[in-house]
Design an enzyme around this catalytic site. Sequence first.
Site, PDB file in Angstrom:
ATOM      1  CB  SER A  85      20.646  30.896  62.673  1.00  0.00           C
ATOM      2  OG  SER A  85      21.797  30.600  61.888  1.00  0.00           O
ATOM      3  CG  HIS A 134      49.113  42.504  32.468  1.00  0.00           C
ATOM      4  ND1 HIS A 134      47.997  41.898  31.923  1.00  0.00           N
ATOM      5  CD2 HIS A 134      50.176  42.091  31.729  1.00  0.00           C
ATOM      6  CE1 HIS A 134      48.364  41.166  30.892  1.00  0.00           C
ATOM      7  NE2 HIS A 134      49.691  41.267  30.756  1.00  0.00           N
TER       8      HIS A 134
END
Length: 544
Positions: free
Chosen positions: A206, A524
Amino acid sequence: MRLSSTCLFLAITGATAFFCPKPMPHLMSATRGFVPAHVATAQRVRQVSGDVSHRQGALFMGEQFDYDVIIVGCGVGGHGAALHARSEGLKTAVFSGRDVGGTCVNRGCVPSKALLAASGRVREMKDAHHLKALGISVEGDITYDRASVAAHAANLANKVKGNLENSLKALGVEVIEAKGVLAGPHKVMGDGKVFTAKDIILAPGSLPFVPPGVTCDEKTVFTSDGGLRLERVPEYVAIIGSGYIGLEFSDVYTALGSEVTFIEAMDRIMPTFDPEIARVAERLLIKPRAIDYRTGVFASKVTPGIPGEKPVTIEMIDAKTKELVEVLEVDACMVATGRVPNTKELGLEEMGVETFRGFVQVDENMRVLTKPETEGGEVVPNLYCIGDANGKLMLAHAASAQGVSAIENIKGRKHAVDHNTVPAACFTHPEVAFVGLSEEQAKAKGEKEGFKVGKSIGHFRANSKALAEGEPDGIAKVVVNKDTGDLLGVHIIGLHAADLIQECANAMAAKTPVSELAMMVHTHPTLCEVLDEAFKGAVGRTAH
């Protein structure tokens, strides 16, 4: 601050194709015999072993072709298709148009990330309050060299382009530098010579869209192509469009010292974002910075200036009444109003193919249609179109997925890309990312199909890793079908949102219900625990 008449970051929506996030997992050096990620994720990957089709070309209906597959265009989509074609043993040629890498590598995602990285460091080092909270102080002014920042972006683009070229050559893809044009069934012409192939894939990409009335000189009024060269850092900038391109450039310019004004045709800023995310984005990306905006207006006329001598003038009209509402004078204006398909000179008319606003119509298997399916369009045999040119989803990684899908279909294995599970990201500081439907879209779908929609939010302010980084701002929003538990969409704004969204996209693609996601263990302390909180909240649980 002279924002009202200076920094106009003129913004109209729809700029997702360019800066969005076009991850390039296949850009590793080809000399180590790697298997690109977008090839490895296909249904099967085969090692090329010098089969008959590779040595002699395809045989079809008694006719011998030069190649099994010709790909017109060598951006991310064309490159992905070429590599997967070779992994399937297909003799492959690519018409690069002397633009290996296409928009993403040369004028889009890749160099823009370099500018964002450099300008982001400048912003961080100037944030004395944040640094002090971490026990850090910086003496003296923080400075940067514009030319060196621009060179960093250009050098990165050249390096990635070189990696692409090397990967094609290493896997036996013939790169034809000419621009390819359709010359009939199974035929492509380039530089006056006709090449034949059993199947042809169009991947022309494009171009930046420049609205009527806007004059670009690529010096004082420019598209993203000119902006990425960073030839200067204007004091006052106007950008037309508050989509991804406009937002990312506002991040770069304000970090480097510019003032910015967005001009947006829609009634709210950042109209393509989920409204709740857009409100948080305005609080984090707009209000604390030297940025203001106009909404509900068009830039009807933009006249270039002369750097240091004459300002750029911008006439704005009401989007509804078309009455003149304001004239702004700025140092520079960037046009970030989206992109249009690069299909005008492909020879489609001679093949009986009608485009819709320039977009090539395709079915779910990427096969080219003579016109839209709703109007009775028929499949053009052995012709495919991928990437921005078909308008399905104007993102580089979507183009790559479509390229792999086209090869799968060429090999007789029916395949369709699920575009609803393809993620997108905006690489501002902090980042914004999403996949699937917004809450508004989900509710509309639920009303139509008869299901209830629920949402759950995880907060970065409750996350140990975000607090350790001193980056507690942001949320992760999960939108679910309450009746089935299916994920309908996920929207994130916060630290490393572009990385976090992939877990959600994978979950949607695998159709994993939120009840299962809520039971999965997240490391964690990591940022992904923000998603854990949102998943658990969606099923009525509380995260640890």
